[in-house]
Enzyme design. Structure first.
Site, short mmCIF file in Angstrom:
data_model
loop_
_atom_site.label_atom_id
_atom_site.label_comp_id
_atom_site.label_asym_id
_atom_site.label_seq_id
_atom_site.Cartn_x
_atom_site.Cartn_y
_atom_site.Cartn_z
N PRO A 69 0.82 -1.22 0.00
CG PRO A 69 -0.80 -1.55 1.65
CD PRO A 69 0.51 -2.07 1.18
CD GLU A 79 -1.37 -4.63 11.27
OE1 GLU A 79 -1.71 -3.43 11.26
OE2 GLU A 79 -2.19 -5.58 11.30
NE ARG A 100 -4.54 -6.15 -22.19
CZ ARG A 100 -5.47 -6.89 -22.78
NH1 ARG A 100 -5.75 -8.10 -22.36
NH2 ARG A 100 -6.15 -6.41 -23.81
#
Length: 246
Positions: A89, A116, A154
């Protein structure tokens, strides 16, 4: 291109690579994916990959040593990676621009965090960069790793059958995609726009450009600051903004 994924749930990755575009890339020898169980790089009989955080607090923290050992083993077995990415994050926001950047590399290692968090020394010693797929919380980095593999694979020539499909994807030039329609021409009283049935290729192209610009301006105007627009698209954008009074 080689991908190496380090995770405590290898089946989450492996089972997702048996279908779809990435699977075809693997079968064609264009994509090489190897999945590594982090617990194989532990030394204790319990195969421990986490421990309580220093300073107290909730949850467990992933240990640095197994991740460092895993990357060292991958380097010996599979060669020196171009990048070692920690899915986190705290990382830089992942985007199509990032996918294009990674597409030009030869060997990518992806580290999947859990619990965590990850011992911060992994950022200093093991990972070369961090990426985040968005401002939300996942239970672990496995889904994020699969997103990176899919979006990069892709872009590799030959993985997707029609290269024009990739070129026209949303975000490929900084715009959302235009609407798509197929048979039947009328479904539940809703018809296909007449221009798409006209056979007039220039008008179809112009309509698609406009219909890509409208939702981009409405929903993601931030994309337009870096979008690559041709002269016709710029003219259409000016016209749309004038119509909207913006």
């Amino acid at each position: 291109m080689k991908f190496d994924i380090v995770t405590i749930f290898p089946k989450m990755i492996s089972s997702s690579l048996t279908e779809g575009v990435v699977s075809r890339g693997i079968q064609r020898g264009l994509v090489d994916v190897s999945v590594h169980d982090l617990r194989d790089y532990t030394l204790d009989r319990h195969r421990t990959v986490d421990d309580v955080p220093y300073g107290g607090g909730p949850g467990m923290v992933m240990k640095a040593e197994p991740l460092a050992k895993a990357v060292s083993a991958i380097t010996i077995e599979r060669g020196q990676p171009d990048v070692v990415i920690l899915l986190s994050p705290q990382g830089r926001r992942y985007s199509q621009v990032e996918a294009e950047r990674l597409r030009h590399l030869k060997h990518i290692v992806l580290l999947c965090g859990r619990y965590e968090g990850v011992d911060d020394r992994v950022r200093d010693i093991v990972a070369t960069e961090e990426l985040s797929i968005g401002d939300y919380v996942l239970s672990g980095g496995e889904i994020a790793a699969l997103i990176v593999i899919d979006s990069v694979s892709r872009l590799i020539p030959g993985v997707v059958g029609d290269p024009k499909s990739v070129e026209q994807d949303s975000f490929s030039r900084g715009l959302l995609d235009h609407p798509h329609y197929t048979r039947p021409a009328t479904f539940r009283d809703l018809g296909v726009p007449e221009v798409l049935l006209s056979g007039h290729h220039a008008e179809v192209s112009r309509w698609r450009k406009r219909e890509a610009l409208v939702p981009t301006l409405d929903r993601r105007p931030d994309l337009l600051s870096t979008a690559t627009l041709d002269d016709e698209e710029q003219s259409l954008l000016d016209q749309i903004q004038k119509e909207q009074g913006s």
